[in-house]
Structure formats: structure tokens, C-alpha cells
Design an enzyme around this catalytic site. Structure first.
Site, mmCIF file in Angstrom:
data_model
loop_
_atom_site.group_PDB
_atom_site.id
_atom_site.type_symbol
_atom_site.label_atom_id
_atom_site.label_comp_id
_atom_site.label_asym_id
_atom_site.label_seq_id
_atom_site.Cartn_x
_atom_site.Cartn_y
_atom_site.Cartn_z
ATOM 1 N N THR A 151 32.001 44.326 42.095
ATOM 2 C CA THR A 151 32.854 43.128 42.187
ATOM 3 C C THR A 151 33.818 43.161 40.998
ATOM 4 O OG1 THR A 151 31.067 41.862 41.150
ATOM 5 C CG2 THR A 151 31.294 41.685 43.535
ATOM 6 N N LYS A 173 25.086 47.027 40.451
ATOM 7 C CA LYS A 173 26.344 46.356 40.164
ATOM 8 C C LYS A 173 26.053 45.144 39.301
ATOM 9 C CE LYS A 173 28.011 43.054 41.450
ATOM 10 N NZ LYS A 173 28.050 41.636 40.881
ATOM 11 N N THR A 184 22.871 38.904 37.017
ATOM 12 C CA THR A 184 23.619 38.966 38.261
ATOM 13 C C THR A 184 23.761 40.400 38.630
ATOM 14 O OG1 THR A 184 24.913 37.043 38.430
ATOM 15 C CG2 THR A 184 25.931 38.897 39.210
ATOM 16 N N GLU A 264 31.791 41.482 31.453
ATOM 17 C CA GLU A 264 33.156 40.978 31.547
ATOM 18 C C GLU A 264 33.759 40.680 30.181
ATOM 19 O OE1 GLU A 264 32.729 38.870 35.943
ATOM 20 O OE2 GLU A 264 32.631 37.638 34.141
ATOM 21 N N ASN A 383 37.118 34.474 33.750
ATOM 22 C CA ASN A 383 36.347 33.446 34.443
ATOM 23 C C ASN A 383 37.073 32.109 34.569
ATOM 24 O OD1 ASN A 383 33.469 34.536 35.059
ATOM 25 N ND2 ASN A 383 34.001 35.376 33.051
ATOM 26 N N SER A 388 35.536 34.083 40.574
ATOM 27 C CA SER A 388 34.789 35.352 40.610
ATOM 28 C C SER A 388 33.316 35.039 40.857
ATOM 29 C CB SER A 388 34.960 36.111 39.298
ATOM 30 O OG SER A 388 34.443 35.377 38.216
#
Length: 388
Positions: A151, A173, A184, A264, A383, A388
Site C-alpha cells: 500500500t 506488507k 498493520t 512511513e 497521513n 491511507s
């Protein structure tokens, strides 16, 4: 080759059109046997996505033939329709696989999804995509499958460990909402070792406890976390349980480090080691508290060895310690001694990607390691600028 490094597995990764940008977004992993044992661990979030609820149900008998995964939509908080779509996806996989070989039932298929919460999946694209993926199944398809589940990931994540004639491989992922209870992530692990469901479950839970459950990027727990371990038995070798568990742990540890390395917006990977704790639970609680201290994470981004923020994080926990005996090292420099000023903080070199924080509780002999990352403007942008 990740999930197809072990014998007895095929995989595919294709673009089904779920993502508007046209990138790969659907993966299929198939266990061709002879054994089809499986185990799984899932998010502990009380709000669970439909694919999690489905996969927990189908794993009740300890067997799986296939896993279908999509990116571009989490299918979480989508009500009865979302669960119906998950069921329909499993039914479609069972249908196309049965047409190519031995009969497969929907109850033999796990489903995993990742992406934006609260959006129904485009089934008019997903179901035809399942057919396309089935047509492209290959013993060399592991890398394409790993790419298809990304993602916000900037790189795909794979790992393989091979021992005396048998292999454990995996793909993962994850780049945001990384917090214990899992993180996650979608993870599929495969092995050609001849291990039964009980052995798989023991190995997976033991490995997850000290790897994925000790990754804490941003303190946010997902609705979709899924980690599956499938065994084909194709090697014909049954390793000792401790040897097998160690191989699974090594693959999980490697993947967990890759998750943190791709978090991220991160510019620093932070290894937090809590030592001399009264209990392992104390060490883990303290490590997580340090990992979730946003002031400290900002300081690390600014290459500021602000040990006071480490102490303040320790002080919020229930762990056993005497504040006047706490010691903290940053990149090997003991900047805090006995709850006060230690070595000169100017000695700490923080120019490099990895930062180590050692928190000595001086209360026992237990320890734990938690991995985290810094808090950057890029994380805030990623974010806040778009969903997302």
C-alpha cells in the site's frame, strides 16, 4: 522467491484494477501439498475487518489450501456486505482452483485485505482478478505476490531461511499503523517442512511474540493484521520443533525489521533495549512506552540525545524500578547515570540511520527489545495530505 521458496507452493501477483493507479493489487498463494496444515495470528483490535473474521473461522480446522490478498481496500467496517464480499472472494478462489485440479472449498481459502477502512471493495474488478491470478500461478511468482500487497510501502518485503533440506519463506506488507497486537501488516509464511497444525501454531505464536509484537512505529493498531503460516510437507522432513521455531522466528524477525525500515516518513530506525528489568513484561512495557513517546521520537529525528524524555517515558509505566538507579545509553554513550546526568551528551553520534537506546532499570535480570522509528514531517504529510 519469498512464499514460493519452499517446495509445494505457487503464487501470483497481478493488477486487478482495485487501485486507481493501476499498480498490482491482488495476490494469490496456493499450497499444492501434500500437507495443507496452517496456523494464523490476527489483530487484537476489537474492531476487526471482514477478512480477519472470515480467516479466523476457516482456520478453525487447521488447514488451508490458498490465501488471496488484496491491497487498495481494507474491507473493514463495511457491515454485512463486506463479509459477504469476503465470502464471495473465497468462493471464487475455490471455484477457479477446483477447475484446475482437486476440489477446493471456500472454507479452505483465507482472505486478507489492506487499504482504506470503510470502503467496499470493487467486486466487479476483484473477482475477475482472481481468475487472472489463478492463470498466472507459478513456482516463481512469490516476488510478484509480495509486490501486489503493497500500500504505502516503498519496497516489497520478503525473507527466506533454508536449513537441512527444508525452507521457511515469507512476504509482508506494512508501513504505517505499526503497533503491537500485531502491527498493520499482512504476512504470509510458507514452509515445506512436514509440520502439523499444532507445531505450526506453537512456532508462529512463539515467533510473533518476540518479533511482530515488538514493532511499534506509531502506536496505532490496525483492524486487518493477519499473519499466516502454511506447511506443504513437500520436503518430507520433520525438523525438531525448536529448530523449526527458530527458523520461523528468523524469517519473522527479518520481515519485522523491514517493516520498521520502511515505516512511513521515517529517517531513523530506533532499537530500544530494556535491560535488568524485574520481569520480561516490565521490560516490554517500558520499551513500548519509550517507543510511543512522540517528544522523544521528534528529538531522535532532530539528532538530539534527549535522555530526559526516555526517563519520563519510563516513569509512566507500572514496571518495578527505583528512579535514582535508572541508567540510559544512546548509541552506547551512558548519558544518564543513576537517574541523573551521566556522560557528556555531545559524545553521542546520531548521524546514522540506526539509533540504539538502552534503558537499564537495575531491578532484575530480564530484558526485551522493541523497534520503533522517529516522527517526521513526512509522516504527518503522508497521513494528512490524503487518505491511507
Amino acid at each position: 522467491m519469498s512464499v514460493t521458496a519452499a517446495k509445494g507452493f505457487t503464487a501470483a501477483g497481478i493488477a486487478a484494477g482495485i487501485k486507481q493507479n493501476g499498480n498490482p493489487d491482488l495476490a494469490l498463494v496456493v499450497n499444492t501439498g501434500p500437507r495443507r496444515a496452517a496456523a494464523g495470528v490476527f489483530t487484537s483490535n476489537r474492531v476487526k475487518a471482514a477478512p480477519v473474521l472470515w480467516s479466523q473461522q476457516v482456520l478453525a480446522d487447521g488447514e488451508l489450501t490458498a490465501v488471496v490478498l488484496n491491497s487498495g481496500g481494507a474491507n473493514a467496517c463495511t457491515g454485512p456486505q463486506g463479509f459477504q464480499d469476503t465470502h464471495a472472494t473465497a468462493e471464487k478462489v475455490a471455484e477457479v482452483l477446483s477447475a484446475k485440479g482437486p476440489e477446493v472449498g471456500a472454507g479452505d481459502v483465507a482472505v486478507a485485505s489492506t487499504g482504506l477502512i470503510g470502503i467496499l471493495l470493487p467486486m466487479d474488478k476483484l473477482l475477475p482478478g482472481v481468475e487472472k491470478a489463478a492463470d498466472e500461478l507459478s513456482a516463481h511468482g512469490g516476488e510478484k505476490a509480495a509486490i501486489a500487497i503493497k500500500t504505502t510501502d516503498t519496497v516489497h518485503k520478503t525473507s527466506v531461511v533454508t536449513k537441512g533440506g527444508w525452507t521457511v519463506g515469507g512476504m509482508a506488507k506494512g508501513a504505517g499503523m505499526l503497533a503491537p497486537g500485531l502491527a498493520t501488516m499482512l504476512v504470509v509464511l510458507t514452509t515445506d517442512a512436514d509440520v502439523d497444525t499444532k507445531g505450526l501454531d506453537s512456532a508462529l505464536r512463539g515467533a510473533t511474540r518476540v518479533t511482530f509484537d515488538r514493532v511499534d512505529s506509531d502506536g496505532c493498531m490496525s483492524t486487518n493484521d493477519t499473519v499466516l503460516l502454511l506447511a506443504s510437507g513437500a520436503s518430507g522432513i520433520t525438523p525438531a520443533q525448536d529448530e523449526f521455531t527458530e527458523a520461523v522466528r528468523a524469517v519473522c524477525d527479518d520481515l519485522a525489521r523491514q517493516l520498521i525500515g520502511d515505516a512511513e516518513g521515517a529517517s531513523k530506525d530506533i532499537r530500544i533495549e530494556v535491560i535488568n528489568a524485574a520481569t520480561e513484561d516490565d521490560a516490554v512495557e517500558v520499551g513500548r512506552s519509550i517507543a510511543r513517546n512522540n517528544l522523544l521520537k521528534c528529538a531522535i529525528h532532530g539528532e538530539d540525545p534527549n535522555w530526559g524524555r526516555v526517563l519520563s517515558a519510563i516513569g509512566t509505566t507500572r514496571a518495578a524500578f527505583d528512579p535514582d538507579r535508572l541508567n540510559v545509553a544512546i548509541n552506547g554513550v551512558w548519558v544518564c547515570r543513576n537517574g541523573s546526568v551521566g556522560e557528556d551528551r555531545e559524545l553521542v553520534d546520531m548521524r546514522y540511520r540506526e539509533v540504539t537506546i538502552t534503558a537499564d532499570l537495575a531491578a532484575g535480570s530480564e530484558s526485551a527489545v522493541i523497534w520503533a522509528n522517529d516522527l517526521t514531517a513526512d509522516y504527518v504529510h503522508e497521513n494528512s495530505a490524503y487518505s491511507s
